[in-house]
Design a protein around this motif. Structure first.
Motif, PDB file in Angstrom:
ATOM      1  N   ARG A 164      36.557 -21.192  16.727  1.00  0.00           N
ATOM      2  CA  ARG A 164      36.359 -20.943  18.146  1.00  0.00           C
ATOM      3  C   ARG A 164      35.202 -21.773  18.680  1.00  0.00           C
ATOM      4  NH1 ARG A 164      35.950 -14.698  19.157  1.00  0.00           N
ATOM      5  NH2 ARG A 164      33.893 -15.284  18.489  1.00  0.00           N
ATOM      6  N   GLN A 165      35.304 -22.149  19.912  1.00  0.00           N
ATOM      7  CA  GLN A 165      34.208 -22.767  20.662  1.00  0.00           C
ATOM      8  C   GLN A 165      33.569 -23.937  19.932  1.00  0.00           C
ATOM      9  OE1 GLN A 165      32.071 -19.077  21.319  1.00  0.00           O
ATOM     10  NE2 GLN A 165      32.537 -19.256  23.504  1.00  0.00           N
ATOM     11  N   ILE A 166      34.402 -24.758  19.325  1.00  0.00           N
ATOM     12  CA  ILE A 166      33.862 -25.975  18.728  1.00  0.00           C
ATOM     13  C   ILE A 166      33.556 -26.953  19.863  1.00  0.00           C
ATOM     14  CG2 ILE A 166      34.361 -27.945  17.219  1.00  0.00           C
ATOM     15  CD1 ILE A 166      36.215 -26.098  15.669  1.00  0.00           C
ATOM     16  N   PRO A 167      32.358 -27.474  19.911  1.00  0.00           N
ATOM     17  CA  PRO A 167      32.036 -28.417  21.002  1.00  0.00           C
ATOM     18  C   PRO A 167      32.825 -29.705  20.818  1.00  0.00           C
ATOM     19  CG  PRO A 167      30.054 -27.691  19.833  1.00  0.00           C
ATOM     20  CD  PRO A 167      31.218 -27.255  19.025  1.00  0.00           C
ATOM     21  N   PRO A 168      33.026 -30.445  21.877  1.00  0.00           N
ATOM     22  CA  PRO A 168      33.788 -31.688  21.785  1.00  0.00           C
ATOM     23  C   PRO A 168      33.026 -32.754  21.005  1.00  0.00           C
ATOM     24  CG  PRO A 168      32.840 -31.432  23.970  1.00  0.00           C
ATOM     25  CD  PRO A 168      32.553 -30.170  23.227  1.00  0.00           C
ATOM     26  N   PHE A 169      33.764 -33.685  20.469  1.00  0.00           N
ATOM     27  CA  PHE A 169      33.257 -34.859  19.753  1.00  0.00           C
ATOM     28  C   PHE A 169      32.427 -34.494  18.517  1.00  0.00           C
ATOM     29  CE2 PHE A 169      33.100 -35.791  24.400  1.00  0.00           C
ATOM     30  CZ  PHE A 169      34.338 -36.398  24.462  1.00  0.00           C
ATOM     31  N   THR A 170      32.672 -33.322  17.948  1.00  0.00           N
ATOM     32  CA  THR A 170      31.940 -32.986  16.726  1.00  0.00           C
ATOM     33  C   THR A 170      32.898 -32.854  15.553  1.00  0.00           C
ATOM     34  OG1 THR A 170      32.099 -30.665  17.309  1.00  0.00           O
ATOM     35  CG2 THR A 170      30.028 -31.785  17.851  1.00  0.00           C
ATOM     36  N   ASP A 171      34.152 -32.534  15.840  1.00  0.00           N
ATOM     37  CA  ASP A 171      35.097 -32.281  14.775  1.00  0.00           C
ATOM     38  C   ASP A 171      36.326 -33.149  15.051  1.00  0.00           C
ATOM     39  OD1 ASP A 171      36.999 -31.406  13.049  1.00  0.00           O
ATOM     40  OD2 ASP A 171      36.728 -29.262  13.507  1.00  0.00           O
ATOM     41  N   TRP A 172      36.672 -34.009  14.082  1.00  0.00           N
ATOM     42  CA  TRP A 172      37.753 -34.956  14.341  1.00  0.00           C
ATOM     43  C   TRP A 172      39.095 -34.285  14.528  1.00  0.00           C
ATOM     44  CZ3 TRP A 172      37.191 -39.265  16.439  1.00  0.00           C
ATOM     45  CH2 TRP A 172      36.029 -40.022  16.227  1.00  0.00           C
ATOM     46  N   SER A 173      39.275 -33.072  13.981  1.00  0.00           N
ATOM     47  CA  SER A 173      40.567 -32.430  14.209  1.00  0.00           C
ATOM     48  C   SER A 173      40.615 -31.731  15.572  1.00  0.00           C
ATOM     49  CB  SER A 173      40.875 -31.430  13.077  1.00  0.00           C
ATOM     50  OG  SER A 173      39.822 -30.497  12.991  1.00  0.00           O
ATOM     51  N   HIS A 174      39.488 -31.597  16.210  1.00  0.00           N
ATOM     52  CA  HIS A 174      39.460 -31.064  17.578  1.00  0.00           C
ATOM     53  C   HIS A 174      38.533 -31.931  18.410  1.00  0.00           C
ATOM     54  CE1 HIS A 174      41.404 -27.461  16.048  1.00  0.00           C
ATOM     55  NE2 HIS A 174      40.445 -27.327  15.146  1.00  0.00           N
ATOM     56  N   ILE A 175      39.030 -33.138  18.789  1.00  0.00           N
ATOM     57  CA  ILE A 175      38.143 -34.095  19.468  1.00  0.00           C
ATOM     58  C   ILE A 175      37.515 -33.490  20.722  1.00  0.00           C
ATOM     59  CG2 ILE A 175      37.990 -36.356  20.552  1.00  0.00           C
ATOM     60  CD1 ILE A 175      40.300 -37.212  18.786  1.00  0.00           C
ATOM     61  N   PHE A 176      38.346 -32.802  21.498  1.00  0.00           N
ATOM     62  CA  PHE A 176      37.831 -32.228  22.741  1.00  0.00           C
ATOM     63  C   PHE A 176      37.399 -30.780  22.562  1.00  0.00           C
ATOM     64  CE2 PHE A 176      40.203 -35.856  24.249  1.00  0.00           C
ATOM     65  CZ  PHE A 176      39.309 -36.408  25.135  1.00  0.00           C
ATOM     66  N   GLY A 177      37.235 -30.400  21.334  1.00  0.00           N
ATOM     67  CA  GLY A 177      36.735 -29.056  21.063  1.00  0.00           C
ATOM     68  C   GLY A 177      37.829 -28.008  21.105  1.00  0.00           C
ATOM     69  N   THR A 178      37.419 -26.751  21.021  1.00  0.00           N
ATOM     70  CA  THR A 178      38.365 -25.641  21.141  1.00  0.00           C
ATOM     71  C   THR A 178      37.819 -24.641  22.133  1.00  0.00           C
ATOM     72  OG1 THR A 178      37.254 -24.511  19.332  1.00  0.00           O
ATOM     73  CG2 THR A 178      39.201 -25.807  18.760  1.00  0.00           C
ATOM     74  N   ASP A 179      38.704 -23.774  22.628  1.00  0.00           N
ATOM     75  CA  ASP A 179      38.227 -22.799  23.623  1.00  0.00           C
ATOM     76  C   ASP A 179      37.798 -21.507  22.937  1.00  0.00           C
ATOM     77  OD1 ASP A 179      40.519 -21.480  22.964  1.00  0.00           O
ATOM     78  OD2 ASP A 179      41.458 -21.640  24.931  1.00  0.00           O
ATOM     79  N   ILE A 180      37.583 -20.462  23.739  1.00  0.00           N
ATOM     80  CA  ILE A 180      36.999 -19.251  23.172  1.00  0.00           C
ATOM     81  C   ILE A 180      37.922 -18.560  22.181  1.00  0.00           C
ATOM     82  CG2 ILE A 180      35.252 -18.601  24.870  1.00  0.00           C
ATOM     83  CD1 ILE A 180      37.474 -17.140  26.370  1.00  0.00           C
ATOM     84  N   LEU A 181      39.237 -18.869  22.254  1.00  0.00           N
ATOM     85  CA  LEU A 181      40.130 -18.259  21.269  1.00  0.00           C
ATOM     86  C   LEU A 181      40.491 -19.257  20.183  1.00  0.00           C
ATOM     87  CD1 LEU A 181      42.407 -16.226  23.667  1.00  0.00           C
ATOM     88  CD2 LEU A 181      40.664 -15.356  22.091  1.00  0.00           C
TER      89      LEU A 181
END
Lengths: 330, 330, 292
Positions: free
Chosen positions: C59-76
């Motif tokens: 949850r709530q991964i900030p953008p540009f920190t995790d290559w599998s979620h470039i734009f991050g993730t939301d609260i869920l």
């Protein structure tokens, strides 16, 4: 009026009145615009009949009624002997295909989104059942008739000059082989060196196809060059009628004389005597009774001033008709 | 007419830089305008006559249009060198444009007094009553009867002729010495056109203003002008006094144009025409611009070896050297 | 008549495309954005994973920190990239049908009113004015209340509030075109009213229509986003940009990216359509065309 068997259109005591109303919801009649008030004339086969007069005199309204785009208030227009008001659907359709028009502004009279071929073919498609090949052939032939080339058919109007566009408009008008063409200022939007080309083309077409023209033009020299009959209109009435030689050589009505005197000279040494009429054209809403010209007549008789003389054309010499009231006004 | 020169144009070239190439709208013209003189600049659309007027007024559409070379001398100063602000001042007081349509160029919701004093204010730093006196004076100088009463009326309360005179009064209100009239009468009825031309002549007699009349109508030239310059494809191809030009036209184009206009005083069966169209100004032929339509071009001319330049065939009558002996168009 | 007696010079395809580009200078940035929008909309399911899967571990991964979620993730823990790309699809799914339906209704009403004039005109235009007079959000809310949220509701709501603008504009154009001589001549000739509308009026208002469409698309996207934001558009959880902006609103200070990215995309796409519309207006102007 003298009528010959040679007439294509006969106009008898034609009137067009528009009501002038006041109020948006409850409309009350406050007057009548007498755009045309009892005019009669014949258009002969293969001849040009011209209407001259200033704007607002009823020229355009007259052509509208002859083109059946507006119904007359009163009076009869006959086409080849049959009353236009009693046309059946079939005869109306036939009439529409044998009467065509060419307007002043060649930039506005051609649909910019259609190819020249489709523009010229539109009357054919509307009125006849023709195959594509026949249409193509007719279009090519018509382009040739107006002095253009078959490959022009695939182009759009904006690729042509004013004179060429007017030729396209003429080709379209010719496409149903009409008997009458209404020419509303056909050359006044064109350049001088192109005008003569178009006028000559119209004359040649008239001779080749025995066309009749009903022409409106404000250039009297053009009218004289083109016409067989000229009618001078003033405030919804014809005040003088005859062949151009008589009208321009021996004008009898003071209004005709004023118009001629206002025409521009053809040579700086040939300045005309300027005959400037007093006052302005009266409002066509409830114009003067009887002689409509008496407010501006240079020499109205007492009878005329009191409104005792009815308007009506009299024949002053064979084929030359003048309004009886003003036939002898100076 | 006096010998005082108001305006001298020397070798003026106004070109347009467009996507499709350089359009040589005006390409090296010379003329003079004397005090109290009317110069007619005649030509067809695209001949550069209007652009000549815009160049003099410093209103060439920017950035595409540019005066490439030449001088426009006015009171000893070269207008080509002037800044936009300086030109704006000159346009108001020295060189004035006459309205295209004299009947619609008045503001319908402001009375005549206001419209006149508005312009007068720019010229004279005076109080209201003396401006009003000037306005009344102007109205009487254009022959408006009872100017003291008329000055408070609104345009719609005046007749067409009156309104024309008011427009005339406004155009001379800042006492210009040059009036430029660009086809001012094309849309008018003949009688109103005549009135307007007379008004301009009256103004000229009154004030000695020099008039440049841009037109395509030789009738207006014959009526109004003292000298004529005939333009074709950006060049003046013939220039002479008006009577001389009508009597002895030398250039085949002038000859043909004069003949191709129908004449009210003459009967002709078929008008002579000039075949072809003016050249594309983005792609003018080198050498003589008229050679594509010339009836009798010399071999040198056909190959584009002859430069355009005016020679004086008789005193004050200048013709392009290439075509002076080219004869007539049949 | 000699000046046009030559056949046009034939350019090769490559030459003519280059000439076209040089002459008309299309709006590259806007076109690129619109191409990407179309591409993502059509191929969303091949490009990214499921936009609806919650992953509470991420949850709530900030953008540009995790290559599998470039734009991050939301609260869920839903992947923002997937949601943004699928957002393109919902934009298309809402915009295209509502614009088409609004266009059909609006054009028909406008043509009829402008050509027939008289009482037909009065009646149709009063209805149009009434529609225009209502605040569009309010109308949309009413409609969604009756039809229910989701695609159909949004499309009906958007259509109901946009057709009137088309109608107004078309009528105005028709009024000016119908006065031109070629329409008058067609009438004199006896061409039927339907043919006059189809052959003469319609082609001559289509330029304006095209421009209007491209400008209205921007409006429609905004309207759809607003409805979703207000919670009366798409169902909650759907990957629509408006909903995403609304979802992020609560944690704007911490998970700012949830609102920011869809917000930026809405702005970009609306601006791209507007730029494209402006360019189209110039391109379709016959005066510029004549200079070709």
């Amino acid at each position: 009026m003298a009528s010959t068997d040679n007439s294509l259109i006969k106009v008898n005591n034609l009137k067009k009145h528009y009501p002038v109303t006041k109020g948006a919801i409850t409309k009350t009649l406050v007057g009548t615009v007498k755009a045309i008030d009892g005019i009669s004339f014949d258009i002969n086969k293969g001849e040009t009949f011209s209407l001259v007069g200033e704007s607002g005199c009823g020229k355009t309204t007259t052509t509208k009624m002859i083109l059946m785009s507006e119904p007359p208030t009163d009076g009869i227009v006959q086409y080849e002997g049959s009353d236009m008001a009693e046309f059946t659907t079939a005869s109306r359709k036939e009439f529409k295909s044998s009467v065509q028009a060419v307007f002043q502004d060649p930039w506005s009279s051609l649909n910019p989104k259609m190819r020249v071929r489709d523009i010229i073919a539109e009357p054919i498609v509307t009125h006849e059942k023709a195959t594509n090949n026949e249409i193509q052939e007719r279009v090519n032939e018509l382009l040739g008739v107006v002095g253009m080339h078959p490959f022009h058919a695939e182009r759009y109007p904006h690729e042509f000059s004013g004179g060429q566009r007017q030729r396209i408009a003429i080709a379209r008008a010719l496409s149903t082989r009409p008997k009458l063409m209404v020419l509303d200022e056909p050359v006044s939007a064109l350049d001088v060196s192109i005008r003569a080309q178009v006028l000559n083309l119209l004359k040649e077409l008239q001779q080749t196809y025995e066309l009749s023209y009903l022409m409106i033009a404000h250039n009297l020299a053009t009218v004289k060059y083109m016409s067989h009959q000229v009618a001078v209109m003033y405030l919804g009435k014809i005040v003088e009628l005859g062949n151009p030689k008589e009208i321009f050589g021996d004008p009898r009505h003071p209004y005709t004389r004023a118009l001629i005197s206002a025409a521009l000279p053809s040579h700086p040494r040939l300045q005309r005597d300027e005959l400037v009429l007093v006052g302005e054209v009266p409002s066509p809403i409830d114009p003067p009774s009887n002689c409509v010209f008496r407010t501006r007549c240079p020499e109205p008789t007492d009878d005329c001033k009191n409104g005792n003389i009815e308007m009506g054309l009299i024949e002053v010499s064979p084929g030359h008709w003048v309004d009886q009231c003003c036939a002898n006004c100076g | 007419m006096s010998e005082e020169i108001l305006l001298k144009v020397e070798n003026l070239r106004t070109h347009f830089h467009t996507k499709t190439g350089i359009v040589k709208a005006v390409d090296g013209i010379d003329f003079e305008l004397h005090k109290g003189e009317t110069l007619g600049v005649v030509g067809e659309s695209g001949s550069g006559k209007s652009m000549t007027a815009w160049s003099i007024l410093g209103m060439v559409p920017k950035p595409a249009g540019r005066i490439e070379s030449g001088k426009i001398l006015y009171h000893g100063e070269d207008l080509v060198e002037k800044s936009d602000d300086e030109m704006r001042a000159i346009r108001g007081t020295g060189i004035c444009m006459v309205m295209q349509d004299p009947l619609t160029s008045l503001n319908p919701v402001i009375n005549i007094k206001k419209q006149l004093t508005e312009t007068l204010e720019l010229e004279y730093d005076e109080d209201k009553p003396s401006l009003l006196q000037r306005a009344i004076g102007l109205l009487s100088s254009v022959n408006i009867p009872a100017p003291e009463m008329r000055v408070t009326s609104f345009p719609h309360e005046m007749s067409g002729g009156m309104r024309q005179r008011v427009v005339g009064a406004i155009s001379i209100s800042r006492s210009p010495d040059i009036l430029i009239a660009d086809e001012p009468t094309t849309s008018l009825d003949v009688t109103i056109q005549l009135q307007y031309l007379k008004l301009l002549k009256d103004i000229q007699e009154e004030t000695g203003v020099g008039i440049i009349f841009i037109t395509h109508d030789f009738g207006i030239v014959a009526k109004m002008c003292d000298r004529v310059a005939v333009m074709y494809a950006g060049h003046i191809i013939e220039q002479a006094d008006v009577v001389e030009l009508f009597d002895n036209p030398k250039h085949p184009y002038t000859k043909a144009l004069l003949k191709s206009v129908p004449d009210l005083d003459d009967d002709v069966d078929m008008l002579p025409t000039i075949e072809g169209q003016p050249p594309d100004l983005a792609n003018t032929p080198s050498g003589c611009v008229f050679r594509d339509r010339c009836p009798n071009p010399s071999d040198d001319c056909k190959e584009g070896n002859i430069e355009m330049a005016m020679i004086e065939v008789s005193p004050g009558h200048w013709v392009d050297q290439c075509c002076v002996n080219c004869g007539e168009i049949d | 008549m000699t000046s046009l007696n030559f056949e046009p010079i034939q350019l090769t395809r490559g030459q003519s495309i280059r000439k076209w580009i040089k002459d008309y200078n299309p709006p590259w940035i806007a076109l690129t954005i619109l191409t990407v929008l179309l591409f993502c909309g059509f191929f969303a399911n091949f490009l990214v994973g499921d936009p609806m899967t919650n992953d509470l571990k991420a949850r709530q991964i900030p953008p540009f920190t995790d290559w599998s979620h470039i734009f991050g993730t939301d609260i869920l823990g839903k992947d923002m990239t997937a949601r943004l790309v699928f957002g393109c699809r919902s934009v298309l799914l809402v915009t295209a049908p509502s614009i088409i339906v609004a266009l059909l209704i609006g054009t028909t009403v406008g043509l009829l009113a402008g050509y027939a004039r008289g009482w037909v005109d009065s009646v149709l235009m009063r209805i149009t004015d009434a529609t225009l007079g209502f605040p569009s959000i309010l109308v949309a809310m009413l409609i969604v209340t009756f039809v229910g949220t989701g695609y159909t509701g949004v499309i009906i709501a958007v259509t109901a509030t946009t057709w009137a603008r088309f109608a107004r504009m078309i009528r105005g154009e028709v009024l000016s075109v119908r006065e031109r001589d070629f329409v008058v001549l067609a009438g004199i000739l006896g061409v039927s009213p339907v043919m006059i509308m189809w052959r003469h009026l319609m082609p001559n208002v289509i330029n304006t229509l095209m421009v209007m469409i491209s400008l209205m698309i921007g409006q429609v996207i905004l309207l759809e986003a607003s409805l979703s934001f207000l919670g009366i558009g798409m169902s909650p959880g759907e990957p629509a940009w408006g909903i995403m902006v609304a979802e992020g609103r609560q944690q704007l200070l911490t998970t700012w990216w949830v609102s920011l990215f869809p917000g930026i995309l809405i702005t970009l796409v609306v601006m791209a359509f507007n730029f494209f519309g402006d360019w189209l207006r110039d391109y379709l102007d016959p005066r510029l065309r004549r200079a070709r």
